[in-house]
Design a protein around this motif. Structure first.
Motif, mmCIF file in Angstrom:
data_model
loop_
_atom_site.group_PDB
_atom_site.id
_atom_site.type_symbol
_atom_site.label_atom_id
_atom_site.label_comp_id
_atom_site.label_asym_id
_atom_site.label_seq_id
_atom_site.Cartn_x
_atom_site.Cartn_y
_atom_site.Cartn_z
ATOM 1 N N ILE A 49 11.827 0.492 -3.093
ATOM 2 C CA ILE A 49 10.711 1.443 -2.998
ATOM 3 C C ILE A 49 10.473 2.117 -4.339
ATOM 4 O O ILE A 49 9.329 2.241 -4.793
ATOM 5 C CB ILE A 49 10.980 2.484 -1.890
ATOM 6 N N LEU A 50 11.541 2.548 -4.982
ATOM 7 C CA LEU A 50 11.416 3.192 -6.289
ATOM 8 C C LEU A 50 10.764 2.252 -7.295
ATOM 9 O O LEU A 50 9.871 2.654 -8.043
ATOM 10 C CB LEU A 50 12.801 3.639 -6.782
ATOM 11 N N HIS A 51 11.163 0.985 -7.279
ATOM 12 C CA HIS A 51 10.572 -0.003 -8.185
ATOM 13 C C HIS A 51 9.070 -0.145 -7.947
ATOM 14 O O HIS A 51 8.273 -0.168 -8.895
ATOM 15 C CB HIS A 51 11.283 -1.351 -8.013
ATOM 16 N N ALA A 52 8.662 -0.222 -6.684
ATOM 17 C CA ALA A 52 7.241 -0.364 -6.362
ATOM 18 C C ALA A 52 6.448 0.867 -6.789
ATOM 19 O O ALA A 52 5.345 0.745 -7.342
ATOM 20 C CB ALA A 52 7.070 -0.613 -4.859
ATOM 21 N N LEU A 53 7.011 2.055 -6.553
ATOM 22 C CA LEU A 53 6.314 3.289 -6.941
ATOM 23 C C LEU A 53 6.236 3.442 -8.457
ATOM 24 O O LEU A 53 5.237 3.947 -8.987
ATOM 25 C CB LEU A 53 7.011 4.504 -6.324
#
Length: 118
Positions: A55-59
């Protein structure tokens, strides 16, 4: 997403990065974790560390950062700060139970992933 969404930032390896929830970020999260946004709510009520990294990577990608998932995995990131930043980014959806929200203000209780690095 929501036009009134405030940018969220997080410090990674001593540098500030912007997190932004975009349609592309949501699509990336759905593809990586499987299911649609409503199905993900259940899974992310108790996220694994792997889920938070994805999720952090996508954000981060939504915010314009060029970090790869492998680089993010090797980065110096405070888990509580990451969970709080993810929860704030998802507030633009108006969700009370955003990924990482249960972890804010308390010691993290994240399940470790047995998955290998991507």
């Amino acid at each position: 997403m929501a036009s009134n969404a405030q940018p969220v930032s997080i410090k990674i390896n001593g540098e500030q990065h912007v997190l932004r929830l975009t349609l592309g970020a949501l699509a990336q999260i759905e593809d990586a974790l499987g299911g649609d946004v409503s199905e993900l709510k259940t899974r992310l009520a108790r996220p694994r560390v792997r889920d938070l990294l994805i999720i952090l990577h996508a954000l981060l990608a939504g915010g314009g950062a060029g970090l790869t998932l492998a680089a993010l995995e090797a980065s110096d990131i405070n888990l509580t700060d990451a969970a709080e930043a993810i929860a704030k980014a998802f507030q633009s959806l108006g969700e009370e139970t955003a990924p990482g929200k249960a972890m804010t203000g308390a010691a993290p209780t994240v399940e470790k992933s047995s998955a290998t690095a991507d």
